[in-house]
Design an enzyme around this catalytic site. Structure first.
Site, PDB file in Angstrom:
ATOM      1  N   GLY A 167      57.899  71.662   4.091  1.00  0.00           N
ATOM      2  CA  GLY A 167      56.632  70.996   3.572  1.00  0.00           C
ATOM      3  C   GLY A 167      55.945  71.656   2.660  1.00  0.00           C
ATOM      4  O   GLY A 167      54.824  71.520   2.460  1.00  0.00           O
ATOM      5  N   VAL A 168      56.760  72.363   1.578  1.00  0.00           N
ATOM      6  CA  VAL A 168      55.893  73.078   0.757  1.00  0.00           C
ATOM      7  C   VAL A 168      55.112  72.523  -0.323  1.00  0.00           C
ATOM      8  O   VAL A 168      54.241  72.811  -0.945  1.00  0.00           O
ATOM      9  CB  VAL A 168      56.926  73.948  -0.278  1.00  0.00           C
ATOM     10  CG1 VAL A 168      57.925  73.262  -0.999  1.00  0.00           C
ATOM     11  CG2 VAL A 168      56.476  75.136  -0.793  1.00  0.00           C
ATOM     12  N   SER A 169      55.524  71.053  -0.764  1.00  0.00           N
ATOM     13  CA  SER A 169      55.074  70.461  -1.541  1.00  0.00           C
ATOM     14  C   SER A 169      53.503  69.610  -0.983  1.00  0.00           C
ATOM     15  O   SER A 169      53.072  68.640  -1.785  1.00  0.00           O
ATOM     16  CB  SER A 169      55.866  69.040  -2.217  1.00  0.00           C
ATOM     17  OG  SER A 169      56.256  68.435  -1.083  1.00  0.00           O
ATOM     18  N   GLY A 170      53.386  69.720   0.254  1.00  0.00           N
ATOM     19  CA  GLY A 170      52.078  69.177   0.691  1.00  0.00           C
ATOM     20  C   GLY A 170      50.736  69.852   0.467  1.00  0.00           C
ATOM     21  O   GLY A 170      50.777  70.876  -0.281  1.00  0.00           O
ATOM     22  N   MET A 200      49.121  71.832   2.166  1.00  0.00           N
ATOM     23  CA  MET A 200      49.272  72.977   2.637  1.00  0.00           C
ATOM     24  C   MET A 200      50.216  73.981   2.021  1.00  0.00           C
ATOM     25  O   MET A 200      50.161  75.466   2.093  1.00  0.00           O
ATOM     26  CB  MET A 200      49.653  73.414   4.164  1.00  0.00           C
ATOM     27  CG  MET A 200      48.324  72.868   4.986  1.00  0.00           C
ATOM     28  SD  MET A 200      46.967  74.010   5.174  1.00  0.00           S
ATOM     29  CE  MET A 200      47.667  75.361   5.731  1.00  0.00           C
ATOM     30  N   ARG A 250      58.744  80.587  -8.069  1.00  0.00           N
ATOM     31  CA  ARG A 250      59.252  81.485  -6.829  1.00  0.00           C
ATOM     32  C   ARG A 250      60.609  81.871  -7.041  1.00  0.00           C
ATOM     33  O   ARG A 250      61.199  82.481  -6.280  1.00  0.00           O
ATOM     34  CB  ARG A 250      58.935  80.836  -5.737  1.00  0.00           C
ATOM     35  CG  ARG A 250      57.437  80.545  -5.356  1.00  0.00           C
ATOM     36  CD  ARG A 250      56.718  81.783  -5.117  1.00  0.00           C
ATOM     37  NE  ARG A 250      55.194  81.907  -4.961  1.00  0.00           N
ATOM     38  CZ  ARG A 250      54.546  82.518  -4.418  1.00  0.00           C
ATOM     39  NH1 ARG A 250      54.881  83.271  -3.662  1.00  0.00           N
ATOM     40  NH2 ARG A 250      53.055  82.311  -4.601  1.00  0.00           N
ATOM     41  N   GLY A 272      52.309  73.731  12.481  1.00  0.00           N
ATOM     42  CA  GLY A 272      51.145  73.294  12.217  1.00  0.00           C
ATOM     43  C   GLY A 272      50.627  71.778  12.002  1.00  0.00           C
ATOM     44  O   GLY A 272      49.535  71.492  11.731  1.00  0.00           O
ATOM     45  N   THR A 273      51.865  70.919  12.089  1.00  0.00           N
ATOM     46  CA  THR A 273      51.772  69.714  12.019  1.00  0.00           C
ATOM     47  C   THR A 273      51.199  69.201  13.248  1.00  0.00           C
ATOM     48  O   THR A 273      51.374  69.660  14.254  1.00  0.00           O
ATOM     49  CB  THR A 273      53.295  69.124  11.679  1.00  0.00           C
ATOM     50  OG1 THR A 273      53.881  69.567  10.568  1.00  0.00           O
ATOM     51  CG2 THR A 273      53.055  67.622  11.490  1.00  0.00           C
ATOM     52  N   HIS A 308      37.290  64.584   8.014  1.00  0.00           N
ATOM     53  CA  HIS A 308      38.409  65.055   7.562  1.00  0.00           C
ATOM     54  C   HIS A 308      38.352  64.169   6.307  1.00  0.00           C
ATOM     55  O   HIS A 308      37.760  63.192   6.021  1.00  0.00           O
ATOM     56  CB  HIS A 308      39.830  65.196   8.035  1.00  0.00           C
ATOM     57  CG  HIS A 308      39.854  66.100   9.124  1.00  0.00           C
ATOM     58  ND1 HIS A 308      39.450  66.202  10.487  1.00  0.00           N
ATOM     59  CD2 HIS A 308      40.639  67.310   9.112  1.00  0.00           C
ATOM     60  CE1 HIS A 308      39.801  67.165  10.944  1.00  0.00           C
ATOM     61  NE2 HIS A 308      40.333  67.997  10.235  1.00  0.00           N
ATOM     62  N   LYS A 351      43.771  61.671   5.435  1.00  0.00           N
ATOM     63  CA  LYS A 351      44.387  62.083   6.984  1.00  0.00           C
ATOM     64  C   LYS A 351      44.809  60.980   7.603  1.00  0.00           C
ATOM     65  O   LYS A 351      43.799  59.935   7.887  1.00  0.00           O
ATOM     66  CB  LYS A 351      43.337  63.017   7.494  1.00  0.00           C
ATOM     67  CG  LYS A 351      43.806  63.370   8.857  1.00  0.00           C
ATOM     68  CD  LYS A 351      42.810  64.605   9.658  1.00  0.00           C
ATOM     69  CE  LYS A 351      43.311  65.115  10.882  1.00  0.00           C
ATOM     70  NZ  LYS A 351      44.591  65.836  10.821  1.00  0.00           N
TER      71      LYS A 351
END
Length: 277
Positions: free
Chosen positions: A18-21, A23, A64, A108-109, A165, A169
């Site tokens: 989920g790197v593009s979200g 977080m 990266r 963490g979801t 939030h 969300k």
């Protein structure tokens, strides 16, 4: 357990699912800040425009040298541990990939359906897992304080969970709000579902003693705010946590990921990671 083949002094290979979200960038920054960690793999949903591109670009940061993949099994290859901050519907595939590779996983979801929660419990028979409604150190301290307060304050004190939030969300109440309510219920020795009051509309009648209520606000770009109010006659006690930067959650997730490496299979919480129990 996934065998990354790294030596003891090499940077820990860590995958971000989920790197593009929202977080994603926070997790990469937290990994850099912690030191001794390298991004070994990254994933995003199959329809994401970032698939095939550099993970740093997807998280709006420096390159990266790691491509964003749609397949979580490929993304965790060579990882010592993975962190999942995707959407609830992606957790099942991430679990399957990590169990197959024996790769520890930090989840963490939030907002999972009961079927996925059951699968998480079953997966913990095979790999070490950390799952918490909120990864920040402050919130997990708040969980401890709420449980202690509820143990001391009986039903003459009405409990209400307020949370706010950002407008995007999708789940409500938040996972953190539900965790705080569960902590309060545990402090009073009751099951949350027996006393939870999730919404009010119309002629609801007087508040039932012992109920734990929820009040939810969505708007703007609020990162996360939670207040637990104990309202008695003539006094009110409030315990509050406000997050102004997602790095607070990311730092906790990275700390949990490092802690998880080498642990036996099982389902752990941030309170385990922080030594609160």
């Amino acid at each position: 357990m996934n065998d990354p083949g790294h030596r003891i002094h090499d940077p820990v290979p860590m995958a971000v699912l989920g790197v593009s979200g929202r977080m994603g960038r926070a997790l990469l920054l937290a990994m850099d800040e912690a030191g001794g960690i390298r991004l070994s793999g990254a994933s995003a949903s199959s329809d994401s425009r970032w698939v095939g591109m550099d993970a740093g670009a997807a998280a709006q940061g420096a390159a990266r040298g790691v491509a964003v993949l749609a397949d979580p099994a490929s993304a965790i290859q060579g990882a010592a541990v993975a962190i999942d901050f995707t959407l609830p519907q992606a957790t099942g595939a991430n679990l399957d990939a990590c169990v197959a590779a024996r790769c520890p996983l930090v989840i963490g979801t939030t907002g999972h359906a009961s079927e996925i929660r059951d699968r998480i419990v079953r997966a913990a028979d095979h790999i070490p897992l950390v799952m918490a409604p909120n990864m920040s150190v402050g919130v997990n301290l708040l969980l401890e304080l709420v449980e202690q307060a509820a143990r001391q304050l009986d039903e003459r004190y009405d409990i209400e969970i307020f949370e706010a939030h950002h407008r995007d969300k999708k789940d409500a109440p938040s996972g953190t709000a539900l965790g705080l309510a569960a902590a309060a219920a545990a402090g009073r020795g009751v099951e949350l579902e027996q006393v939870a009051e999730y919404g009010r509309h119309g002629l609801t009648g007087a508040r039932r003693p012992g109920n734990i209520g929820f009040s939810v606000f969505r708007g703007g770009d609020i990162v996360g705010e939670h207040t637990v109010s104990f309202a008695g006659i003539g006094e009110r006690i409030e315990l509050t946590h406000r997050a102004s930067d997602r790095l607070a959650f990311a730092r906790g997730a990275v700390r949990a990921a490092r802690w998880l490496i080498g642990r036996p299979s099982g389902l752990y919480s941030m309170r385990d990671v922080l030594g609160f129990r």
